[in-house]
Design a protein around this motif. Structure first.
Motif, short mmCIF file in Angstrom:
data_model
loop_
_atom_site.label_atom_id
_atom_site.label_comp_id
_atom_site.label_asym_id
_atom_site.label_seq_id
_atom_site.Cartn_x
_atom_site.Cartn_y
_atom_site.Cartn_z
N ASP A 176 -1.84 3.22 3.33
CA ASP A 176 -2.05 3.67 1.95
C ASP A 176 -3.17 4.68 1.94
OD1 ASP A 176 -2.60 4.03 -0.71
OD2 ASP A 176 -2.74 1.92 -1.21
N PRO A 177 -2.90 5.93 1.54
CA PRO A 177 -3.95 6.96 1.55
C PRO A 177 -5.13 6.63 0.65
CG PRO A 177 -2.00 7.74 0.40
CD PRO A 177 -1.61 6.47 1.07
N THR A 178 -4.93 5.76 -0.33
CA THR A 178 -6.05 5.36 -1.20
C THR A 178 -6.84 4.21 -0.59
OG1 THR A 178 -4.87 3.67 -2.48
CG2 THR A 178 -4.61 5.97 -3.17
N GLY A 179 -6.26 3.52 0.38
CA GLY A 179 -6.91 2.37 0.99
C GLY A 179 -6.71 1.07 0.25
N ALA A 180 -6.16 1.14 -0.96
CA ALA A 180 -6.05 -0.06 -1.79
C ALA A 180 -5.06 -1.08 -1.24
CB ALA A 180 -5.64 0.33 -3.21
N ASP A 181 -4.00 -0.60 -0.62
CA ASP A 181 -2.96 -1.51 -0.13
C ASP A 181 -2.69 -1.27 1.34
OD1 ASP A 181 -1.01 -3.50 -0.38
OD2 ASP A 181 0.57 -2.07 -0.87
N ASP A 182 -3.74 -0.99 2.08
CA ASP A 182 -3.61 -0.62 3.49
C ASP A 182 -3.78 -1.84 4.39
OD1 ASP A 182 -3.91 0.50 6.12
OD2 ASP A 182 -4.47 2.40 5.21
N THR A 183 -2.72 -2.23 5.08
CA THR A 183 -2.82 -3.31 6.06
C THR A 183 -2.75 -2.80 7.49
OG1 THR A 183 -0.42 -3.70 5.99
CG2 THR A 183 -1.79 -4.97 4.46
N LEU A 184 -2.39 -1.52 7.66
CA LEU A 184 -2.32 -0.95 9.01
C LEU A 184 -3.69 -0.73 9.60
CD1 LEU A 184 -0.82 0.37 11.38
CD2 LEU A 184 -0.82 2.52 10.07
N LEU A 314 8.45 0.43 12.01
CA LEU A 314 7.58 1.52 11.58
C LEU A 314 6.78 1.08 10.34
CD1 LEU A 314 7.06 4.67 11.96
CD2 LEU A 314 8.72 4.96 10.11
N PRO A 315 5.46 1.30 10.33
CA PRO A 315 4.68 0.97 9.13
C PRO A 315 5.18 1.74 7.92
CG PRO A 315 3.22 1.32 11.01
CD PRO A 315 4.60 1.77 11.43
N ALA A 316 5.14 1.10 6.78
CA ALA A 316 5.60 1.72 5.53
C ALA A 316 4.45 2.42 4.84
CB ALA A 316 6.20 0.67 4.61
N GLY A 317 4.77 3.49 4.12
CA GLY A 317 3.81 4.16 3.27
C GLY A 317 4.11 3.85 1.81
N PRO A 318 3.49 4.56 0.89
CA PRO A 318 3.76 4.33 -0.54
C PRO A 318 5.23 4.49 -0.90
CG PRO A 318 1.76 5.62 -0.26
CD PRO A 318 2.39 5.52 1.10
N GLY A 319 5.95 5.31 -0.15
CA GLY A 319 7.37 5.52 -0.42
C GLY A 319 8.28 4.70 0.46
N GLY A 320 7.72 3.73 1.18
CA GLY A 320 8.50 2.93 2.11
C GLY A 320 8.36 3.42 3.53
N ALA A 321 9.13 2.83 4.43
CA ALA A 321 9.13 3.25 5.84
C ALA A 321 10.31 4.20 6.04
CB ALA A 321 9.24 2.05 6.76
#
Length: 444
Positions: A176-184, A314-321
């Protein structure tokens, strides 16, 4: 083994060529027995070359009047040599081309029209995505050979265990580029160690002296860029115009660059910019925990890893993987002196029997649909689950770079984006400059 993908434009500068006036003069003289015609086949992949050798031995049993000779040219030299050989009367009868480079040869009339050569219905046997990728102006310009599915993440199970993690902890990772939902990022920090043994999430961690990398963020179009952009709902291209400097595109680049220069969980771009195999080699040496790549590295990992390993999604982003997809074709030279024999060899390469040697050896994922089960069966026999490479495709795909301007665009953007990954140029500024340079190169 060098990457076989179409989007890693290695040597793309060599493909900006002027060949229209010389393709009609091309010849290849075979040196087989007097009662045989020699058809030469050029490729860059030594693993597939082994499969081809066995395949053509079978072909020659039913075609004793044809002798097929293989020419394996290293990836680093392939495109420059192909350019000079096309222009210098020494190109092979059949040669591999990738999606970024084939349009130049097609537009110059150097390639056979496959629909006319093998029949319009021949393409029904081949992976539709690869057929679409190599169809230009309504014409298919090569016989599909390889159909890379999606990108996934190879993991070192021993390094995971050392960090108190298991393969299950890699399921459903998100960035998550905002860091709010980043588990990677938290996982990558646990998996990165400095030369003193401290992890990247601990006090006193020295990011300038890494002994173990968590991940392989780098300027890598297929394994990284296409996936991060698409997973953040950004486009690499809009038609044939480059469009990656959108706000969401810049966010994706910023995240990748920060993994290297801010969080220090990936190798320095000083290493990866000049060596496309650096991260793969670090993974095989047990110095990298997670290695994001494609099936083009399956054989390398299987042969080179002396530790327990597996493949995660593959890790997912805000738009999915969302993963990029790719393919390779065997193109016939329009100027071959042996068109009838070339037609037979191309038909064999596009057949289930001819392609089965690729899948059964595990060397690559065949583009011939009927041969794909041989590939999955091979890896299943070794207890390797390759489903993550295929499951990701259910989320949609990001197309490989397209258009005859790709080689010139790649040459223009690459040095600018490499400076971004080195941290020498601010991300937004450098990405915009790279996009502008790519589009300017296309319009020249």
């Amino acid at each position: 083994m060098p990457k076989r993908s179409t989007v890693l434009a290695a040597g793309a500068a060599a493909v900006v060529l002027v060949i229209a006036g010389v393709v009609t003069a091309l010849t290849v003289s075979g040196q087989g027995p007097a009662d045989q015609t020699t058809v030469t086949v050029r490729l860059w992949d030594d693993q597939v070359a082994k499969a081809y050798k066995a395949s053509f031995a079978e072909f020659e049993k039913d075609n004793p009047d044809v002798n097929v000779e293989l020419s394996v040219i290293p990836w680093a030299d392939y495109w420059e040599k192909l350019r000079t050989d096309v222009a210098g009367d020494s190109v092979d009868d059949i040669f591999w081309v990738d999606g970024g480079n084939y349009p130049v040869y097609a537009d110059a009339g150097a390639l056979l029209d496959i629909d006319k050569t093998l029949g319009a219905d021949a393409s029904a046997k081949w992976a539709p995505a690869v057929v679409d990728q190599y169809t230009r102006d309504g014409v298919l310009w090569g016989v599909p050979q390889l159909a890379d599915p999606g990108i996934a993440v190879y993991y070192n199970a021993e390094l995971l265990a050392d960090a108190g993690l298991t393969a299950a902890d890699l399921d459903d990772l998100r960035w998550d580029p905002t860091g709010a939902d980043d588990t990677l990022l938290p996982v990558l920090k646990k998996l990165t160690r400095d030369s003193g043994g401290k992890t990247a999430d601990s006090a006193g961690f020295d990011g300038t002296s890494l002994a173990q990398y968590g991940y392989n963020s780098a300027y890598d179009v297929q394994a990284m860029l296409l996936n991060y952009l698409a997973s953040n709902e950004a486009d690499f291209q809009d038609g044939e115009e480059y469009a990656f400097a959108s706000p969401k595109g810049v966010e994706a680049f910023q995240y990748m660059v920060d993994l290297i220069n801010k969080h220090h969980v990936s190798p320095s771009a000083a290493d990866t910019n000049t060596n496309g195999d650096f991260s793969r080699d670090q993974f095989l040496q047990g110095k990298m925990a997670l290695f994001q790549s494609g099936v083009y590295n399956l054989a390398n990992v299987n042969e080179g890893a002396d530790f327990d390993w597996g493949v995660a999604r593959l890790p997912a982003g805000p738009g999915g993987a969302i993963s990029g997809v790719d393919g390779i074709v065997a193109a016939g030279s329009a100027a071959s002196e042996h068109p009838a024999e070339v037609k037979r060899v191309l038909a064999w390469l596009g057949s289930a029997k001819g392609s089965s040697f690729i899948g059964a050896s595990g060397s690559a994922s065949p583009a011939v649909l009927a041969a794909q089960k041989d590939y999955s069966d091979f890896w299943a026999s070794l207890d390797v689950d390759i489903s993550p490479f295929y499951d990701v495709l259910e989320n949609g795909t990001a197309p490989a770079p397209k258009g005859s301007g790709w080689p010139a665009a790649d040459n223009a953007m690459r040095p600018l984006l490499q400076e971004v990954f080195l941290g020498r140029t601010p991300v937004a500024e450098g990405v915009r400059a790279a996009q502008d340079a790519a589009n300017a190169a296309v319009t020249k």
